[in-house]
Design a protein around this motif. Structure first.
Motif, PDB file in Angstrom:
ATOM      1  N   PHE A  15     -37.158  50.036  16.490  1.00 34.52           N
ATOM      2  CA  PHE A  15     -35.780  49.926  16.936  1.00 34.52           C
ATOM      3  C   PHE A  15     -35.406  51.184  17.692  1.00 34.52           C
ATOM      4  O   PHE A  15     -35.769  52.281  17.353  1.00 34.52           O
ATOM      5  CB  PHE A  15     -34.800  49.630  15.794  1.00 34.52           C
ATOM      6  CG  PHE A  15     -34.762  50.619  14.677  1.00 34.52           C
ATOM      7  CD1 PHE A  15     -33.948  51.724  14.746  1.00 34.52           C
ATOM      8  CD2 PHE A  15     -35.516  50.410  13.546  1.00 34.52           C
ATOM      9  CE1 PHE A  15     -33.882  52.611  13.705  1.00 34.52           C
ATOM     10  CE2 PHE A  15     -35.458  51.302  12.498  1.00 34.52           C
ATOM     11  CZ  PHE A  15     -34.652  52.408  12.579  1.00 34.52           C
ATOM     12  N   ARG A  16     -34.689  50.970  18.774  1.00 31.90           N
ATOM     13  CA  ARG A  16     -34.471  52.014  19.753  1.00 31.90           C
ATOM     14  C   ARG A  16     -33.427  53.005  19.280  1.00 31.90           C
ATOM     15  O   ARG A  16     -32.522  52.684  18.545  1.00 31.90           O
ATOM     16  CB  ARG A  16     -34.041  51.387  21.076  1.00 31.90           C
ATOM     17  CG  ARG A  16     -35.086  50.420  21.625  1.00 31.90           C
ATOM     18  CD  ARG A  16     -34.575  49.677  22.832  1.00 31.90           C
ATOM     19  NE  ARG A  16     -35.566  48.714  23.290  1.00 31.90           N
ATOM     20  CZ  ARG A  16     -35.351  47.852  24.248  1.00 31.90           C
ATOM     21  NH1 ARG A  16     -34.179  47.809  24.853  1.00 31.90           N
ATOM     22  NH2 ARG A  16     -36.297  47.007  24.601  1.00 31.90           N
ATOM     23  N   HIS A 153     -23.726  47.519   7.831  1.00 32.93           N
ATOM     24  CA  HIS A 153     -25.118  47.093   7.925  1.00 32.93           C
ATOM     25  C   HIS A 153     -26.048  48.257   7.633  1.00 32.93           C
ATOM     26  O   HIS A 153     -25.685  49.427   7.829  1.00 32.93           O
ATOM     27  CB  HIS A 153     -25.424  46.545   9.325  1.00 32.93           C
ATOM     28  CG  HIS A 153     -24.546  45.421   9.736  1.00 32.93           C
ATOM     29  ND1 HIS A 153     -24.790  44.102   9.405  1.00 32.93           N
ATOM     30  CD2 HIS A 153     -23.374  45.415  10.439  1.00 32.93           C
ATOM     31  CE1 HIS A 153     -23.839  43.343   9.889  1.00 32.93           C
ATOM     32  NE2 HIS A 153     -22.968  44.104  10.520  1.00 32.93           N
ATOM     33  N   ILE A 155     -30.242  49.417   8.361  1.00 32.69           N
ATOM     34  CA  ILE A 155     -31.499  49.139   9.033  1.00 32.69           C
ATOM     35  C   ILE A 155     -32.560  50.009   8.375  1.00 32.69           C
ATOM     36  O   ILE A 155     -32.414  51.240   8.295  1.00 32.69           O
ATOM     37  CB  ILE A 155     -31.434  49.415  10.545  1.00 32.69           C
ATOM     38  CG1 ILE A 155     -30.397  48.505  11.221  1.00 32.69           C
ATOM     39  CG2 ILE A 155     -32.794  49.195  11.188  1.00 32.69           C
ATOM     40  CD1 ILE A 155     -29.028  49.104  11.356  1.00 32.69           C
ATOM     41  N   THR A 163     -39.420  47.263  10.667  1.00 33.74           N
ATOM     42  CA  THR A 163     -37.988  47.390  10.432  1.00 33.74           C
ATOM     43  C   THR A 163     -37.427  46.067   9.942  1.00 33.74           C
ATOM     44  O   THR A 163     -37.959  44.989  10.241  1.00 33.74           O
ATOM     45  CB  THR A 163     -37.225  47.791  11.718  1.00 33.74           C
ATOM     46  OG1 THR A 163     -37.409  46.778  12.710  1.00 33.74           O
ATOM     47  CG2 THR A 163     -37.708  49.124  12.252  1.00 33.74           C
ATOM     48  N   ASN A 165     -33.260  44.407   8.535  1.00 34.51           N
ATOM     49  CA  ASN A 165     -31.831  44.688   8.391  1.00 34.51           C
ATOM     50  C   ASN A 165     -31.256  43.920   7.207  1.00 34.51           C
ATOM     51  O   ASN A 165     -31.696  42.818   6.886  1.00 34.51           O
ATOM     52  CB  ASN A 165     -31.083  44.308   9.672  1.00 34.51           C
ATOM     53  CG  ASN A 165     -31.309  42.852  10.057  1.00 34.51           C
ATOM     54  OD1 ASN A 165     -32.276  42.221   9.645  1.00 34.51           O
ATOM     55  ND2 ASN A 165     -30.409  42.307  10.856  1.00 34.51           N
ATOM     56  N   SER A 217     -24.988  51.474   9.592  1.00 32.38           N
ATOM     57  CA  SER A 217     -24.517  51.202  10.944  1.00 32.38           C
ATOM     58  C   SER A 217     -23.304  50.279  10.921  1.00 32.38           C
ATOM     59  O   SER A 217     -23.183  49.405  10.062  1.00 32.38           O
ATOM     60  CB  SER A 217     -25.644  50.553  11.763  1.00 32.38           C
ATOM     61  OG  SER A 217     -25.198  50.179  13.043  1.00 32.38           O
ATOM     62  N   THR A 219     -22.833  48.252  13.398  1.00 31.55           N
ATOM     63  CA  THR A 219     -23.313  47.051  14.077  1.00 31.55           C
ATOM     64  C   THR A 219     -24.681  46.663  13.537  1.00 31.55           C
ATOM     65  O   THR A 219     -25.473  47.507  13.117  1.00 31.55           O
ATOM     66  CB  THR A 219     -23.409  47.283  15.596  1.00 31.55           C
ATOM     67  OG1 THR A 219     -24.275  48.398  15.845  1.00 31.55           O
ATOM     68  CG2 THR A 219     -22.031  47.568  16.169  1.00 31.55           C
ATOM     69  N   ASP A 220     -24.962  45.379  13.563  1.00 39.27           N
ATOM     70  CA  ASP A 220     -26.231  44.857  13.083  1.00 39.27           C
ATOM     71  C   ASP A 220     -27.293  44.990  14.164  1.00 39.27           C
ATOM     72  O   ASP A 220     -26.993  44.880  15.359  1.00 39.27           O
ATOM     73  CB  ASP A 220     -26.054  43.391  12.688  1.00 39.27           C
ATOM     74  CG  ASP A 220     -27.212  42.875  11.867  1.00 39.27           C
ATOM     75  OD1 ASP A 220     -28.018  43.701  11.383  1.00 39.27           O
ATOM     76  OD2 ASP A 220     -27.315  41.656  11.707  1.00 39.27           O
ATOM     77  N   ARG A 221     -28.533  45.237  13.761  1.00 38.18           N
ATOM     78  CA  ARG A 221     -29.651  45.253  14.690  1.00 38.18           C
ATOM     79  C   ARG A 221     -30.811  44.502  14.052  1.00 38.18           C
ATOM     80  O   ARG A 221     -31.235  44.855  12.946  1.00 38.18           O
ATOM     81  CB  ARG A 221     -30.082  46.686  15.032  1.00 38.18           C
ATOM     82  CG  ARG A 221     -29.078  47.449  15.854  1.00 38.18           C
ATOM     83  CD  ARG A 221     -29.738  48.555  16.663  1.00 38.18           C
ATOM     84  NE  ARG A 221     -30.436  49.513  15.841  1.00 38.18           N
ATOM     85  CZ  ARG A 221     -29.871  50.603  15.306  1.00 38.18           C
ATOM     86  NH1 ARG A 221     -28.576  50.819  15.478  1.00 38.18           N
ATOM     87  NH2 ARG A 221     -30.580  51.445  14.601  1.00 38.18           N
ATOM     88  N   THR A 227     -36.379  39.400  15.089  1.00 36.71           N
ATOM     89  CA  THR A 227     -36.500  39.159  16.532  1.00 36.71           C
ATOM     90  C   THR A 227     -37.541  38.093  16.833  1.00 36.71           C
ATOM     91  O   THR A 227     -37.616  37.616  17.965  1.00 36.71           O
ATOM     92  CB  THR A 227     -36.902  40.472  17.267  1.00 36.71           C
ATOM     93  OG1 THR A 227     -38.178  40.907  16.796  1.00 36.71           O
ATOM     94  CG2 THR A 227     -35.861  41.543  17.031  1.00 36.71           C
ATOM     95  N   HIS A 231     -34.463  34.915  10.219  1.00 40.27           N
ATOM     96  CA  HIS A 231     -33.199  35.617  10.015  1.00 40.27           C
ATOM     97  C   HIS A 231     -32.329  34.804   9.069  1.00 40.27           C
ATOM     98  O   HIS A 231     -32.677  33.679   8.702  1.00 40.27           O
ATOM     99  CB  HIS A 231     -32.474  35.872  11.322  1.00 40.27           C
ATOM    100  CG  HIS A 231     -32.423  34.682  12.216  1.00 40.27           C
ATOM    101  ND1 HIS A 231     -31.618  33.595  11.953  1.00 40.27           N
ATOM    102  CD2 HIS A 231     -33.111  34.387  13.352  1.00 40.27           C
ATOM    103  CE1 HIS A 231     -31.797  32.688  12.919  1.00 40.27           C
ATOM    104  NE2 HIS A 231     -32.688  33.146  13.759  1.00 40.27           N
TER     105      HIS A 231
END
Length: 231
Positions: A15-16, A153, A155, A163, A165, A217, A219-221, A227, A231
């Motif tokens: 994750f970036r 959230h 991560i 990774t 979440n 976080s 926001t969720d990632r 991905t 999910h």
């Protein structure tokens, strides 16, 4: 579940925006990545295979739909397992918290310790009852870290680059912990030692092995398998 399929991916950055660990935190990985297995699981996601949960039914039976009960603990991975030496292990926690922290394994063992008993449910269709864990509860960690109101959230990042979440609410459940021991002994390397996350009320791909970083976080990632359709 699919947490056992965590892999080394793109030099370990999944994750970036999160810097890579230094050389002492990148243990050698033994084995080879099984790309074919990843592709097969992506196909499973497309077909909805083994995704048998019915959220409208709630938790009715101890053994979830489609599961089989086992007495061993299957080891499932992509052929790559990090060799994390206890003296090199670090857990870094940051993001939307008042008190970011970095713990060595010795410091982690010095935190308040608790014993838990819980079941494992793997999305690859097996379950194991009554696992005895020892470690630090999520609630003890939350008390120390003091997440900010915006931290909805989490991560997780593992030493192999995996990774995933979860919501803050899921991590706050009373049976969640970061475990360093299983059945009275140090958690074996193949099952995520020195330390792994254990979130019993979710399939085990949400309980990452070889944990090294946690980010709170607003926001969720999505993580590695999210991905790819799970999910």
């Amino acid at each position: 579940g699919f947490i056992f399929f965590a892999i080394l991916y793109s030099a370990g950055r999944l994750f970036r925006g999160w810097p890579m660990a230094d050389d002492t935190e990148r243990p050698d990985l033994i084995g080879a990545i099984k790309d074919k297995l990843i592709r097969s699981k992506e196909k499973w996601a497309e077909e909805g295979r083994l995704l048998t949960g019915r959220p409208d039914l709630g938790h009715v039976n101890r053994l979830p739909p489609g599961q089989r009960l086992v007495t061993n603990w299957p080891v499932l991975d992509l052929g790559a397992q990090p060799d994390v030496k206890p003296e090199n292990w670090r857990l870094r926690v940051g993001g939307a918290v008042e008190n970011p922290a970095v713990w060595t394994l010795e410091q982690f063992h010095a935190l308040p310790q608790e014993d838990f008993t819980s079941d494992i449910h793997c999305v690859t269709a097996w379950s194991r009852y009554d696992n005895h864990w020892r470690g630090v509860s999520s609630r003890a960690l939350l008390d120390l870290l003091k997440p900010k109101a915006a931290a909805r959230h989490l991560i997780f990042q593992s030493y192999d680059g995996y990774t995933t979440n979860v919501t803050h609410a899921a991590f706050s459940d009373p049976d969640v912990l970061l475990a360093h021991s299983w059945e009275g002994a140090a958690l074996p390397r193949e099952h995520g030692g020195p330390v792994r996350v254990v979130i019993p009320d979710w399939y085990f791909w949400k309980s990452p092995k070889w944990i090294t970083r946690i980010e709170f976080s607003a926001t969720d990632r999505p993580g590695f398998w999210e991905t790819r359709g799970y999910h």
